[in-house]
Design a protein around this motif. Structure first.
Motif, PDB file in Angstrom:
ATOM      1  N   GLU A  41       0.912  -1.630   0.257  1.00  0.00           N
ATOM      2  CA  GLU A  41       0.160  -0.341   0.243  1.00  0.00           C
ATOM      3  C   GLU A  41       0.328   1.569  -0.268  1.00  0.00           C
ATOM      4  O   GLU A  41       0.384   2.147  -0.606  1.00  0.00           O
ATOM      5  N   ILE A  42       1.678   0.998   1.024  1.00  0.00           N
ATOM      6  CA  ILE A  42       3.132   2.400   1.044  1.00  0.00           C
ATOM      7  C   ILE A  42       3.179   2.819  -0.188  1.00  0.00           C
ATOM      8  O   ILE A  42       3.584   3.893  -1.504  1.00  0.00           O
ATOM      9  N   VAL A  45       1.239   4.295  -3.273  1.00  0.00           N
ATOM     10  CA  VAL A  45       0.788   5.351  -2.422  1.00  0.00           C
ATOM     11  C   VAL A  45       2.271   6.162  -3.217  1.00  0.00           C
ATOM     12  O   VAL A  45       1.406   7.700  -3.552  1.00  0.00           O
ATOM     13  N   THR A  46       3.116   5.832  -2.515  1.00  0.00           N
ATOM     14  CA  THR A  46       4.209   6.505  -2.873  1.00  0.00           C
ATOM     15  C   THR A  46       4.409   7.005  -4.774  1.00  0.00           C
ATOM     16  O   THR A  46       4.662   7.561  -5.224  1.00  0.00           O
ATOM     17  N   THR A  48       1.791   6.991  -6.934  1.00  0.00           N
ATOM     18  CA  THR A  48       0.545   6.908  -7.019  1.00  0.00           C
ATOM     19  C   THR A  48       1.349   8.717  -7.254  1.00  0.00           C
ATOM     20  O   THR A  48       0.656   9.847  -7.356  1.00  0.00           O
ATOM     21  N   PHE A  49       1.771   8.996  -5.881  1.00  0.00           N
ATOM     22  CA  PHE A  49       2.056  10.888  -5.182  1.00  0.00           C
ATOM     23  C   PHE A  49       3.122  11.070  -6.236  1.00  0.00           C
ATOM     24  O   PHE A  49       3.119  12.209  -6.861  1.00  0.00           O
TER      25      PHE A  49
END
Length: 122
Positions: A41-42, A45-46, A48-49
């Motif tokens: 998940e991290i 998110v990374t 995507t960011f």
């Protein structure tokens, strides 16, 4: 059910040792899978960011420069307006009148913004 005795089928044995070991193994596996899931998940998110932030790194400075140019143009416009008023009122009064009219326009825009923000609370 199985025809095997409880010890052979992984069921409870003397003192419940097999059941406790199975629960420990299950808890350990769940913890490891949870760590793997959190790491994945991290990473999502990374990624995507990073994908989202690269265009923003270029767009934000360009927007800041554009805003500064607009402010410079407004300043020149107000000064020119003041000089046009200076024909009738004199230089100082013309510039003061232009600044006063600009401040009135800014106050009107601020009142409109405040009213719109007040409606958000409701």
């Amino acid at each position: 059910m199985s025809d095997l005795p409880p010890e052979a089928s992984g069921g409870p044995s003397i003192g419940g040792q097999t059941t406790q070991e199975d629960l420990r193994a299950l808890a350990s596996r769940l913890i490891e899978e949870g760590k793997d899931w959190a790491a994945a998940e991290i990473n999502v998110v990374t990624a995507t960011f990073d994908t989202w932030s690269k265009p923003v790194k270029i767009a934000v400075p360009l927007a800041v420069v554009a805003i500064l140019l607009v402010l410079a143009a407004v300043t020149v416009f107000v000064a020119a307006f003041g000089m046009a008023l200076a024909y009738w009122l004199g230089v100082a009064a013309g510039l003061a009148a232009a600044a006063f009219i600009t401040l009135l326009a800014a106050a009107a825009l601020m009142l409109i913004a405040v009213e719109k923000l007040k409606r958000l609370d409701r």
